[in-house]
Every structure is written in C-alpha cells, then in structure tokens.
Design an enzyme around this catalytic site. Structure first.
Site, PDB file in Angstrom:
ATOM      1  N   ARG A  18      26.034 -47.713  -5.982  1.00  0.00           N
ATOM      2  CA  ARG A  18      25.317 -48.916  -6.443  1.00  0.00           C
ATOM      3  C   ARG A  18      25.367 -50.029  -5.404  1.00  0.00           C
ATOM      4  O   ARG A  18      24.379 -50.720  -5.176  1.00  0.00           O
ATOM      5  CB  ARG A  18      25.903 -49.412  -7.762  1.00  0.00           C
ATOM      6  N   ASN A  36      25.435 -47.461 -13.410  1.00  0.00           N
ATOM      7  CA  ASN A  36      25.979 -46.151 -13.744  1.00  0.00           C
ATOM      8  C   ASN A  36      25.657 -45.840 -15.192  1.00  0.00           C
ATOM      9  O   ASN A  36      25.660 -46.731 -16.045  1.00  0.00           O
ATOM     10  CB  ASN A  36      27.497 -46.130 -13.570  1.00  0.00           C
TER      11      ASN A  36
END
Length: 91
Positions: A18, A36
């Site tokens: 990320r 996530n």
C-alpha cells in the site's frame, strides 16, 4: 473522468504494498485509495481526468518492484469517486 477498481492477489499484504502504491500515485494526476482486504487481497480505487494517466499509473504498479508479488489482477470500471482528495491508504 475515468475510474477503476482493482483487486490485487498474491503476496500483497505485509510487504509495504500500500505504501509503495501511494508513493507511485504521487507521480500521477490520480485520486483514490488503497486498502488491505480480510481475504488477503489489496483493493485500489482510483480516478483521473485522463484515462491514459490512470492506465499509466496502474501500469507503473505492475512494472515496479511490486510486480513480482502480484499473482492476479481483477479490474473493473466504476463510477468516478467523489469527495476524495489526493491518494490515501485506508485502514
């Protein structure tokens, strides 16, 4: 304006995925977020006024060091994101 939702599968959690996506996004005129998912995938939603810009952003993710961790990509066109500023990581 064009927007896409992308699901990345593979070794994409616990590897800085990320944060790397957010860093890549800073080089493009895109807004959106990445997070996530409980099933081990990562979801990304991004919008750009220029479809080629959005495609180049998504291609850069694939061509970055993250590419080796990605086993499968599922991409969908979605309605433009509203009320989103910048590109963020969602918990």
């Amino acid at each position: 304006m064009t927007s896409k939702q992308v699901f990345y599968s593979g070794r994409v959690q616990g590897v800085g995925f990320r944060y790397a996506v957010k860093r890549i996004a800073s080089g493009f005129e895109v807004t959106g977020w990445v997070k996530n998912l409980p099933d081990g995938r990562v979801e990304l939603q991004a919008t750009s006024y220029d479809e080629e810009e959005l495609d180049a952003f998504l291609e850069d993710i694939q061509n970055s060091s993250l590419g080796g961790n990605i086993k499968e990509v599922e991409m969908n066109n979605i309605a433009p994101l509203t009320g989103v500023r910048g590109f963020t990581i969602v918990s």
